[in-house]
Design an enzyme around this catalytic site. Structure first.
Site, PDB file in Angstrom:
ATOM      1  N   SER A  99       1.148  -1.351   0.053  1.00 31.21           N
ATOM      2  CA  SER A  99       0.007   0.373  -0.519  1.00 31.21           C
ATOM      3  C   SER A  99       0.890   1.591  -0.254  1.00 31.21           C
ATOM      4  CB  SER A  99      -0.706   0.049   1.236  1.00 31.21           C
ATOM      5  OG  SER A  99      -1.701   1.342   1.069  1.00 31.21           O
ATOM      6  N   TYR A 132      -0.895  -1.124  11.041  1.00 31.20           N
ATOM      7  CA  TYR A 132      -1.123  -1.211   9.096  1.00 31.20           C
ATOM      8  C   TYR A 132       0.020  -0.898   7.979  1.00 31.20           C
ATOM      9  CZ  TYR A 132      -3.646  -1.163   4.305  1.00 31.20           C
ATOM     10  OH  TYR A 132      -3.681  -1.964   3.213  1.00 31.20           O
TER      11      TYR A 132
END
Length: 197
Positions: A99, A132
């Site tokens: 990401s 994350y």
């Protein structure tokens, strides 16, 4: 179950078989790898794509923070367990879905050394988005090192950012992130608009 292909396709009789793997359990990952190896099939593409985001702090059965284990460590172990199959199947490729958010964190302590407590933090030090981001940074570092080690054997590894055009419910457990995704949606590409571009 059968995957239907056009009648003149060489893959007309292709089959798709689902196999379960729980990345929150290292035992499950090992069992999955053993089951796959028992099938004696080649493995030309392995996509490491599962993730969770904005989850409350939780430990897995292995005693590790769940975001880190599901987003990174489970995939890491899976690739390690299947590495011999990938090498025998060369040319082969590992695709690690990371990401862009990996840019908004680091794994270093105040002395500039990797702080392993950051990747699997205690509850008092946990912030879901940061967990994350750190897992996604681990994805990037892992993919880069995997490519360095396996490319001489015909196995490449790439880390990719999937883009923000794919609408998922990955952010479903945090209302603020859901709101931000909803507000940003008019300014992002849908799959239809992507195909036209």
């Amino acid at each position: 179950m059968k995957l239907l292909s056009p009648p003149n396709s060489p893959f007309h009789k292709a089959r798709v078989e689902a196999m379960m793997c729980n990345l929150a359990s290292l035992r499950s990952v090992r069992e999955f790898a053993d089951s796959f190896k028992a099938k004696k099939l080649p493995l030309h593409v392995l996509v490491c794509n599962a993730a969770v985001c904005t989850q409350p702090w939780n430990l897995t059965e292995d005693g590790l923070e769940s975001t880190f284990q599901i987003c990174h460590l489970g995939h890491f172990l899976l690739v390690q367990c299947l590495q011999d199959v990938l090498r025998r199947s060369a040319p082969a490729r590992v695709v690690v879905v990371s990401s862009e958010s990996h840019r908004f964190t680091d794994l270093l302590d105040s002395c500039g050394k990797v702080d392993l407590d950051l990747v699997s933090p205690q509850k008092k030090d946990y912030w879901s988005m940061l967990a994350y981001n750190r897992a996604k940074l681990c994805n990037i570092l892992f993919s880069s090192e995997l490519h360095r080690r396996l490319s001489p054997y015909g196995v490449t590894s790439n880390a990719v950012h999937p883009g923000n055009m794919m609408y998922t419910s990955i952010h479903r457990s945090w209302w603020l992130m859901t709101l931000l995704f909803t507000l940003a949606r008019p300014f992002t590409k849908s799959m239809v608009r992507k195909k036209r571009a």
